[in-house]
Design a protein around this motif. Structure first.
Motif, PDB file in Angstrom:
ATOM      1  N   ALA A   9      96.452  -9.785 -42.707  1.00  0.00           N
ATOM      2  CA  ALA A   9      95.461 -10.542 -43.480  1.00  0.00           C
ATOM      3  C   ALA A   9      96.055 -11.860 -43.980  1.00  0.00           C
ATOM      4  CB  ALA A   9      94.947  -9.704 -44.647  1.00  0.00           C
ATOM      5  N   MET A  10      97.305 -11.810 -44.440  1.00  0.00           N
ATOM      6  CA  MET A  10      97.964 -13.032 -44.907  1.00  0.00           C
ATOM      7  C   MET A  10      98.120 -14.035 -43.766  1.00  0.00           C
ATOM      8  SD  MET A  10     100.856 -11.928 -47.711  1.00  0.00           S
ATOM      9  CE  MET A  10     101.485 -10.434 -46.963  1.00  0.00           C
ATOM     10  N   ARG A  11      98.426 -13.548 -42.580  1.00  0.00           N
ATOM     11  CA  ARG A  11      98.586 -14.443 -41.422  1.00  0.00           C
ATOM     12  C   ARG A  11      97.277 -15.135 -41.068  1.00  0.00           C
ATOM     13  NH1 ARG A  11     103.142 -13.357 -37.932  1.00  0.00           N
ATOM     14  NH2 ARG A  11     102.590 -15.399 -37.131  1.00  0.00           N
ATOM     15  N   PHE A  12      96.135 -14.536 -41.496  1.00  0.00           N
ATOM     16  CA  PHE A  12      94.820 -15.135 -41.261  1.00  0.00           C
ATOM     17  C   PHE A  12      94.297 -15.888 -42.482  1.00  0.00           C
ATOM     18  CE2 PHE A  12      94.773 -12.157 -37.703  1.00  0.00           C
ATOM     19  CZ  PHE A  12      94.242 -12.957 -36.705  1.00  0.00           C
ATOM     20  N   GLY A  13      95.175 -16.122 -43.476  1.00  0.00           N
ATOM     21  CA  GLY A  13      94.805 -16.954 -44.613  1.00  0.00           C
ATOM     22  C   GLY A  13      94.489 -16.255 -45.916  1.00  0.00           C
ATOM     23  N   SER A  14      94.518 -14.932 -45.939  1.00  0.00           N
ATOM     24  CA  SER A  14      94.250 -14.203 -47.181  1.00  0.00           C
ATOM     25  C   SER A  14      95.490 -14.169 -48.064  1.00  0.00           C
ATOM     26  CB  SER A  14      93.824 -12.764 -46.884  1.00  0.00           C
ATOM     27  OG  SER A  14      92.592 -12.746 -46.205  1.00  0.00           O
ATOM     28  N   LYS A  15      95.270 -13.868 -49.319  1.00  0.00           N
ATOM     29  CA  LYS A  15      96.342 -13.624 -50.271  1.00  0.00           C
ATOM     30  C   LYS A  15      96.360 -12.119 -50.522  1.00  0.00           C
ATOM     31  CE  LYS A  15      95.642 -18.091 -52.509  1.00  0.00           C
ATOM     32  NZ  LYS A  15      94.630 -18.642 -51.622  1.00  0.00           N
ATOM     33  N   GLU A  30     103.432 -23.379 -42.204  1.00  0.00           N
ATOM     34  CA  GLU A  30     104.401 -24.467 -42.046  1.00  0.00           C
ATOM     35  C   GLU A  30     105.832 -23.949 -42.096  1.00  0.00           C
ATOM     36  OE1 GLU A  30     102.088 -24.569 -44.738  1.00  0.00           O
ATOM     37  OE2 GLU A  30     100.603 -25.574 -43.472  1.00  0.00           O
ATOM     38  N   LYS A  31     106.098 -23.049 -43.028  1.00  0.00           N
ATOM     39  CA  LYS A  31     107.451 -22.509 -43.203  1.00  0.00           C
ATOM     40  C   LYS A  31     107.677 -21.225 -42.414  1.00  0.00           C
ATOM     41  CE  LYS A  31     107.985 -24.485 -47.796  1.00  0.00           C
ATOM     42  NZ  LYS A  31     108.259 -24.218 -49.202  1.00  0.00           N
ATOM     43  N   GLU A  32     106.580 -20.654 -41.873  1.00  0.00           N
ATOM     44  CA  GLU A  32     106.610 -19.400 -41.128  1.00  0.00           C
ATOM     45  C   GLU A  32     107.287 -18.289 -41.937  1.00  0.00           C
ATOM     46  OE1 GLU A  32     108.095 -19.963 -37.167  1.00  0.00           O
ATOM     47  OE2 GLU A  32     106.367 -21.174 -36.611  1.00  0.00           O
ATOM     48  N   THR A  33     106.800 -18.116 -43.163  1.00  0.00           N
ATOM     49  CA  THR A  33     107.340 -17.089 -44.057  1.00  0.00           C
ATOM     50  C   THR A  33     106.303 -16.731 -45.108  1.00  0.00           C
ATOM     51  OG1 THR A  33     109.235 -16.503 -45.456  1.00  0.00           O
ATOM     52  CG2 THR A  33     108.356 -18.734 -45.697  1.00  0.00           C
ATOM     53  N   ILE A  34     106.585 -15.687 -45.848  1.00  0.00           N
ATOM     54  CA  ILE A  34     105.747 -15.301 -46.975  1.00  0.00           C
ATOM     55  C   ILE A  34     106.212 -16.077 -48.192  1.00  0.00           C
ATOM     56  CG2 ILE A  34     105.205 -13.418 -48.576  1.00  0.00           C
ATOM     57  CD1 ILE A  34     105.423 -11.521 -46.151  1.00  0.00           C
ATOM     58  N   ILE A  35     105.243 -16.612 -48.923  1.00  0.00           N
ATOM     59  CA  ILE A  35     105.516 -17.278 -50.191  1.00  0.00           C
ATOM     60  C   ILE A  35     105.037 -16.356 -51.305  1.00  0.00           C
ATOM     61  CG2 ILE A  35     105.046 -19.284 -51.655  1.00  0.00           C
ATOM     62  CD1 ILE A  35     106.710 -19.931 -49.137  1.00  0.00           C
ATOM     63  N   ASP A  45     109.978 -18.663 -51.659  1.00  0.00           N
ATOM     64  CA  ASP A  45     110.080 -18.091 -50.317  1.00  0.00           C
ATOM     65  C   ASP A  45     110.616 -16.670 -50.460  1.00  0.00           C
ATOM     66  OD1 ASP A  45     111.181 -17.363 -47.719  1.00  0.00           O
ATOM     67  OD2 ASP A  45     111.120 -19.490 -47.198  1.00  0.00           O
ATOM     68  N   ILE A  46     110.030 -15.721 -49.774  1.00  0.00           N
ATOM     69  CA  ILE A  46     110.453 -14.320 -49.878  1.00  0.00           C
ATOM     70  C   ILE A  46     111.937 -14.154 -49.536  1.00  0.00           C
ATOM     71  CG2 ILE A  46     109.821 -13.663 -47.517  1.00  0.00           C
ATOM     72  CD1 ILE A  46     108.814 -10.978 -48.771  1.00  0.00           C
TER      73      ILE A  46
END
Length: 105
Positions: A9-15, A30-35, A45-46
């Motif tokens: 879900a996060m990869r599709f824009g959800s929080k 942009e950073k290809e990571t979880i914030i 950054d995780i």
């Protein structure tokens, strides 16, 4: 939901968040990571987590929910959780309290 679903879900824009959290996590393309957006409004950054064990315990949870303006204080809502979750937090030594707005419903 399990973290695998939350990550999709996060990869599709959800929080996403755990029920008791004031903040949330989201995917940064942009950073290809979880914030991690903290309850205090800071973003991290995780990979910069200060407590790897705590972060991993959260990832292993199956109680992930999508964060929105109803259930997330950082988005204008209020974090709540079930009685069972309250017992779990008490066993961990955390303080919990009933929401006085919900008493009597």
């Amino acid at each position: 939901m399990k973290f695998e679903e939350a990550l999709k879900a996060m990869r599709f824009g959800s929080k996403a968040k755990l029920p008791s959290w004031g903040g949330y996590w989201y995917w940064s393309p942009e950073k290809e990571t979880i914030i991690m957006h903290t309850k205090g409004g800071q973003e991290m950054d995780i990979r910069e987590t200060q407590s790897v064990v705590y972060t991993l315990q959260n990832i292993l949870s199956d109680e992930w929910i999508l964060a929105d303006e109803v259930n997330c204080p950082q988005l204008g809502g209020e974090a709540t959780f079930s009685f069972g979750e309250a017992i779990k937090y008490l066993k961990r030594g955390m303080k919990v309290a009933r929401n006085s707005c919900l008493i009597g419903l």
